[in-house]
Design a protein around this motif. Sequence first.
Motif, PDB file in Angstrom:
ATOM      1  N   ALA A   4       3.776  -3.103  -0.013  1.00 41.63           N
ATOM      2  CA  ALA A   4       3.679  -3.401  -1.446  1.00 41.63           C
ATOM      3  C   ALA A   4       3.915  -2.115  -2.236  1.00 41.63           C
ATOM      4  O   ALA A   4       3.393  -1.052  -1.873  1.00 41.63           O
ATOM      5  N   ILE A   7       2.797  -3.784  -8.876  1.00 45.48           N
ATOM      6  CA  ILE A   7       2.145  -5.003  -9.345  1.00 45.48           C
ATOM      7  C   ILE A   7       2.671  -5.323 -10.745  1.00 45.48           C
ATOM      8  O   ILE A   7       2.792  -4.427 -11.591  1.00 45.48           O
ATOM      9  N   ILE A  20       2.682  -9.202  -6.573  1.00 42.75           N
ATOM     10  CA  ILE A  20       2.815  -7.901  -5.893  1.00 42.75           C
ATOM     11  C   ILE A  20       4.166  -7.925  -5.193  1.00 42.75           C
ATOM     12  O   ILE A  20       4.508  -8.910  -4.515  1.00 42.75           O
ATOM     13  N   ILE A  47      -5.878  -8.860  -9.955  1.00 46.51           N
ATOM     14  CA  ILE A  47      -5.210  -7.785  -9.205  1.00 46.51           C
ATOM     15  C   ILE A  47      -6.031  -7.453  -7.956  1.00 46.51           C
ATOM     16  O   ILE A  47      -5.479  -7.303  -6.854  1.00 46.51           O
ATOM     17  N   VAL A  51      -4.704  -7.600  -4.115  1.00 45.09           N
ATOM     18  CA  VAL A  51      -4.775  -6.376  -3.306  1.00 45.09           C
ATOM     19  C   VAL A  51      -5.585  -6.644  -2.040  1.00 45.09           C
ATOM     20  O   VAL A  51      -5.194  -6.255  -0.927  1.00 45.09           O
ATOM     21  N   CYS A  56      -3.498  -4.065   0.586  1.00 51.02           N
ATOM     22  CA  CYS A  56      -2.650  -2.922   0.204  1.00 51.02           C
ATOM     23  C   CYS A  56      -3.424  -1.922  -0.658  1.00 51.02           C
ATOM     24  O   CYS A  56      -4.579  -2.139  -1.007  1.00 51.02           O
ATOM     25  N   ILE A  62       0.963  -0.459 -11.979  1.00 50.49           N
ATOM     26  CA  ILE A  62       0.924  -1.791 -12.606  1.00 50.49           C
ATOM     27  C   ILE A  62       1.729  -1.781 -13.905  1.00 50.49           C
ATOM     28  O   ILE A  62       1.690  -0.815 -14.667  1.00 50.49           O
ATOM     29  N   ALA A 250       6.935  -6.029 -12.569  1.00 53.49           N
ATOM     30  CA  ALA A 250       6.806  -5.241 -11.330  1.00 53.49           C
ATOM     31  C   ALA A 250       8.082  -4.436 -11.075  1.00 53.49           C
ATOM     32  O   ALA A 250       8.034  -3.268 -10.666  1.00 53.49           O
TER      33      ALA A 250
END
Lengths: 257, 437
Positions: A4, A7, A20, A47, A51, A56, A62, A250
């Motif tokens: 990743a 975000i 993500i 978020i 995650v 990740c 972000i 992203a």
Amino acid sequence: MSTATAIGVDVGSTTFKAVICDGTGRILDHLIEPTRPQMEQQAREGIALLVERLGCDPALPISATGYGRKRIPSARQLTEITCHALGAFHLTGRPGLLVDMGGQDTKVVRFGSRGEVLDFAMNDKCAAGTGRFLEVILHRLCVPLTSVAELASKAERPVTVSSTCTVFAESEVVSLVAQGEPVEGIVFGLHRALASRVAALVAPLAVKEPLLMSGGVALNQAMVRALEHALGNRIAVLPRPQLVGALGAALAVRNSQ
Amino acid sequence: MLRRVRYELAGRVAFPLLNALSSWQRQLKRRGRKPRANPFGPPLDCVRKLRELMTAHYYVGRYAQGAVPVAWVTSGFPIEPLRALGFHIVYPENHSALCSAQHAAIDLLQAAEQEGFSGDLCSYARIDLGSALTGITPVGRLPRPDLLACCTNICRTVSYWYKNLASHFDVPVVMVDTPFVYGEAEPHHLSYIEEQLGELIEVAERIAGRRIDPERLERTMRAAWEGLVLWGECLQAGKAVPAPWTAIDGFFHMAPIVTLRGSEQCNSYYRMLRDELSDRVTRGIGGIKEERHRLLWDNLPIWHKLRKLSTLFAERGFNFVVATYTNAWAEAADLIDPAKPLESSAKAYTYVILNRDLEHRLASLKQLAQEYRADGAVLHSNRSCKPYSIGQVDLRSRLAQDLELRVLLLEADHSDPRLYTDEQIDNRIQAFLESFS
């Protein structure tokens, strides 16, 4: 498993979306839920959930878009216009004209060969050309959003809904029902009315590039067909249309690194 | 006679004293206060002089009634004969803009609407009618008119607006009708306008109780012409990179050319402003601290949001370097011949941007964009000003196609704050600014 790298969050007026992505712009995981008034908290929790699910790095960069983007101070903030263009370009790989129909507004974005915005148009200050318009009227008709397309397809003819204003259209629809007009015909007519307003936005920007559609309303097949009818052109609905803005956000993080 | 003395004393004695007092109070307030961080260059020294000039104009106006003849006129009215006859001239449009910029418009708009004036009517007209109906104004008092004078070169609304004022104040109204110009004006159009100027003089002479002095009219015309030239020179300073001021500054600094045109006060002010701008160009001082992009503004300003809007753009390095609106008071200078006041006025006041066809508007926009090296344009689609806003969708496409400018169409209203939606407009502007990166 891919790593990743960024975000993207799209805090819209109706739904909250988060994705993500990996370094190639592939969505590894996503989240869609109704927007809550506590947007900052919702973004933090959303978020954290993504995650955690992916295991990740919680310090991933972000980027935020949508009307609630300002409520996420830790994120790089960009408008939905820029993000939808980036997202749509990533998904199609070529320039195009995108119609993004969201809850609060409808945007038409023409983007170029790098995903850059060349031109855009939006509905004016009222909700007449937006998803909210449909939502209000369908609620009044007790029609769930999931059965809209099927209902509209059953109509023999569209019933004309002439009011441009959502509030007036709602009372117009009530009087049409009282006059005995079939609900499916009214629903069909509503889509035609909405499509004609969006078509007026598209017309000044219309180009040869393929016409694309994103946003929550793109999931409504009746709307897509009504818009195709109004524009006299085929429309390609982007995959997972609700996520295009968050994806673009992203990608903007990735591009800026 | 007594009123005349009071009127003269107000300008020559009372105002300078009050102004000195209020300057001293402002200095006291400012002392010890840190200047707020902002993206703009150092303020122009002339700002203080501008404030003095316009405050004096409105202050003296309080004592004009019964002292000198008073005319209320539209912004594009050929006022030179009135000034030559000694009229005190009030500009309701300028007053409405002032009400809006000082956030005093909503009560006045509502007062007019409660009286039955439609919300679709120009907000300048509604503010003015609301002020006339209630007597409320942030400038203390506006003198009652002895004459109302409107010219259709800016719109047709003025004829109905001024007829309503005439009925309210029970005073005569003179309308100068300027046929719309497609390409070039026909000779009979110009003679028709010239005849109406003759009729204006007859009515104005009757109200003033004296005959017009042709030499004084010529002097006034010469002063008006010089004012237009000086204002044009101020605007042209914006061609420098970085521009020494912003077109937003220009919206405020245009007040004397609108309201005091044809007077030495107006011209001495613009000499001072021109020299200051020229000095800033020499020293490389910009209107904003970091000018990365240069923009053109079309249509009237959004008076009630000017500071917010200009900051939003300036923070990101965007400077409005030229505006069609401020330019409208400079472009007619070449058409004025002081030796032929009525004949040349007929043409100069007919060839204003709002009275000319879309081809001219497009050519003018293109010329300004190129001369001022603009790389983008904001077209304010102004709900109140239909003649200025009609055709903007096509103008936008042509500017984008022909000059490859990035163009934003911004929907708002010049002075009705209720027609401005912060969130949506901010979003459009931010998307527009992002498209430059």
